[in-house]
Design a protein around this motif. Structure first.
Motif, PDB file in Angstrom:
ATOM      1  N   ALA A  26       0.606  -1.508  -0.155  1.00 47.11           N
ATOM      2  CA  ALA A  26       0.255   0.157   0.431  1.00 47.11           C
ATOM      3  C   ALA A  26       1.167   1.230  -0.291  1.00 47.11           C
ATOM      4  CB  ALA A  26      -1.021   0.375   1.436  1.00 47.11           C
ATOM      5  N   LYS A  37      -5.250   7.428  -1.142  1.00 47.63           N
ATOM      6  CA  LYS A  37      -4.207   6.177  -0.524  1.00 47.63           C
ATOM      7  C   LYS A  37      -5.120   5.115   0.478  1.00 47.63           C
ATOM      8  CE  LYS A  37      -1.795   7.293  -4.237  1.00 47.63           C
ATOM      9  NZ  LYS A  37      -1.578   6.942  -5.026  1.00 47.63           N
ATOM     10  N   SER A  40      -7.557   2.649  -0.761  1.00 42.72           N
ATOM     11  CA  SER A  40      -7.006   1.643  -1.737  1.00 42.72           C
ATOM     12  C   SER A  40      -6.383   0.608  -1.035  1.00 42.72           C
ATOM     13  CB  SER A  40      -6.041   2.094  -2.201  1.00 42.72           C
ATOM     14  OG  SER A  40      -6.705   3.443  -3.742  1.00 42.72           O
ATOM     15  N   VAL A  43      -9.482  -1.272   0.787  1.00 39.07           N
ATOM     16  CA  VAL A  43      -9.505  -1.927  -0.327  1.00 39.07           C
ATOM     17  C   VAL A  43      -8.863  -3.549   0.255  1.00 39.07           C
ATOM     18  CG1 VAL A  43     -10.131  -3.325  -2.860  1.00 39.07           C
ATOM     19  CG2 VAL A  43     -11.096  -1.483  -1.685  1.00 39.07           C
ATOM     20  N   ILE A  44      -7.857  -3.314  -0.346  1.00 38.36           N
ATOM     21  CA  ILE A  44      -5.913  -4.029   0.208  1.00 38.36           C
ATOM     22  C   ILE A  44      -6.489  -5.136   1.129  1.00 38.36           C
ATOM     23  CG2 ILE A  44      -3.796  -4.302   0.042  1.00 38.36           C
ATOM     24  CD1 ILE A  44      -3.439  -1.820  -1.795  1.00 38.36           C
ATOM     25  N   SER A  97      -2.941  -2.076  -5.167  1.00 37.30           N
ATOM     26  CA  SER A  97      -3.758  -0.634  -6.522  1.00 37.30           C
ATOM     27  C   SER A  97      -2.985  -0.004  -6.777  1.00 37.30           C
ATOM     28  CB  SER A  97      -4.399  -0.347  -5.458  1.00 37.30           C
ATOM     29  OG  SER A  97      -5.265  -0.789  -4.322  1.00 37.30           O
ATOM     30  N   ASP A  98      -1.638  -0.045  -6.407  1.00 38.74           N
ATOM     31  CA  ASP A  98      -1.580   0.671  -8.018  1.00 38.74           C
ATOM     32  C   ASP A  98      -0.713  -0.033  -8.801  1.00 38.74           C
ATOM     33  OD1 ASP A  98       0.696   2.269  -8.794  1.00 38.74           O
ATOM     34  OD2 ASP A  98       1.715   2.757  -7.029  1.00 38.74           O
ATOM     35  N   PHE A 110      -3.697  -7.387  -8.929  1.00 37.52           N
ATOM     36  CA  PHE A 110      -4.274  -6.378  -8.581  1.00 37.52           C
ATOM     37  C   PHE A 110      -5.686  -5.647  -8.069  1.00 37.52           C
ATOM     38  CE2 PHE A 110      -0.095  -5.718 -11.200  1.00 37.52           C
ATOM     39  CZ  PHE A 110       0.209  -4.293 -10.429  1.00 37.52           C
ATOM     40  N   VAL A 111      -6.122  -4.612  -7.529  1.00 37.67           N
ATOM     41  CA  VAL A 111      -7.464  -4.832  -7.263  1.00 37.67           C
ATOM     42  C   VAL A 111      -7.772  -3.749  -6.455  1.00 37.67           C
ATOM     43  CG1 VAL A 111      -7.881  -6.854  -5.530  1.00 37.67           C
ATOM     44  CG2 VAL A 111      -6.797  -4.825  -4.602  1.00 37.67           C
ATOM     45  N   PRO A 112      -9.175  -2.788  -7.961  1.00 32.08           N
ATOM     46  CA  PRO A 112      -9.124  -1.473  -7.391  1.00 32.08           C
ATOM     47  C   PRO A 112      -9.579  -0.644  -6.152  1.00 32.08           C
ATOM     48  CG  PRO A 112     -11.230  -2.447  -8.505  1.00 32.08           C
ATOM     49  CD  PRO A 112      -9.978  -3.704  -7.942  1.00 32.08           C
ATOM     50  N   PRO A 113      -8.467   0.708  -6.466  1.00 35.67           N
ATOM     51  CA  PRO A 113      -9.027   1.658  -5.488  1.00 35.67           C
ATOM     52  C   PRO A 113     -10.554   1.837  -5.230  1.00 35.67           C
ATOM     53  CG  PRO A 113      -7.546   2.867  -6.546  1.00 35.67           C
ATOM     54  CD  PRO A 113      -8.207   0.979  -7.369  1.00 35.67           C
ATOM     55  N   PHE A 131     -13.083  -9.568  -5.103  1.00 33.64           N
ATOM     56  CA  PHE A 131     -11.180 -10.012  -5.454  1.00 33.64           C
ATOM     57  C   PHE A 131     -10.783 -11.233  -4.691  1.00 33.64           C
ATOM     58  CE2 PHE A 131     -12.779  -5.002  -5.327  1.00 33.64           C
ATOM     59  CZ  PHE A 131     -13.103  -5.250  -7.175  1.00 33.64           C
TER      60      PHE A 131
END
Length: 146
Positions: A26, A37, A40, A43-44, A97-98, A110-113, A131
């Protein structure tokens, strides 16, 4: 398993089964980007926690690696992969997410933010489950390939 004293003891005792390290990745930001951020990260964190819950006997969930620029994050990730592999983990998967990490050769998903806080509880739960299923599918493919 989580990276706590109980999880570490179990991981060592059951090393032949616990062969996968999941690492949340992150970005830290300050100022105007901080909220985005933080969303994001939420979610992560939710996805990795759910993945660990479903795959507890096979995976170890690492503490989050925080970075302030991509190059520093890549260097940290490379060190983690090397140390994890030399310690007996056959698989390492970063969750981030980056999308700037796509330019580097890292085992990353990757997971979307998304702003989970602005969703209903049911919507957020469904998104996290979807996810986590993607992460589990990716890990299953990696496990079957070896």
């Amino acid at each position: 398993m989580r990276f706590d004293s109980q999880g570490a003891l179990r991981s060592i005792a059951e090393r032949q089964y616990v062969d996968t390290l999941i690492v949340p990745l992150a970005e830290l930001a300050f100022g105007e980007d901080m909220v985005r951020k933080a969303e994001s990260y939420e979610v992560i964190h939710a996805v990795t926690a759910e993945t660990e819950r479903q795959l507890s006997g096979r995976t170890m969930l690492s503490p989050t690696i925080s970075y302030t620029d991509v190059e520093a994050g890549v260097k940290l990730a490379q060190v983690v992969v090397a140390k994890a592999n030399s310690s007996g983990f056959s698989h390492v998967l970063f969750i981030a997410s980056d999308v700037r990490f796509k330019a580097f050769d890292l085992p990353i998903l990757f997971v979307p933010p998304l702003a989970l806080g602005s969703m209903s509880s049911d919507q957020a739960h469904t998104m996290v489950q979807n996810f986590a299923t993607q992460v589990i599918t990716e890990l299953s493919s990696r496990w079957m390939a070896t």
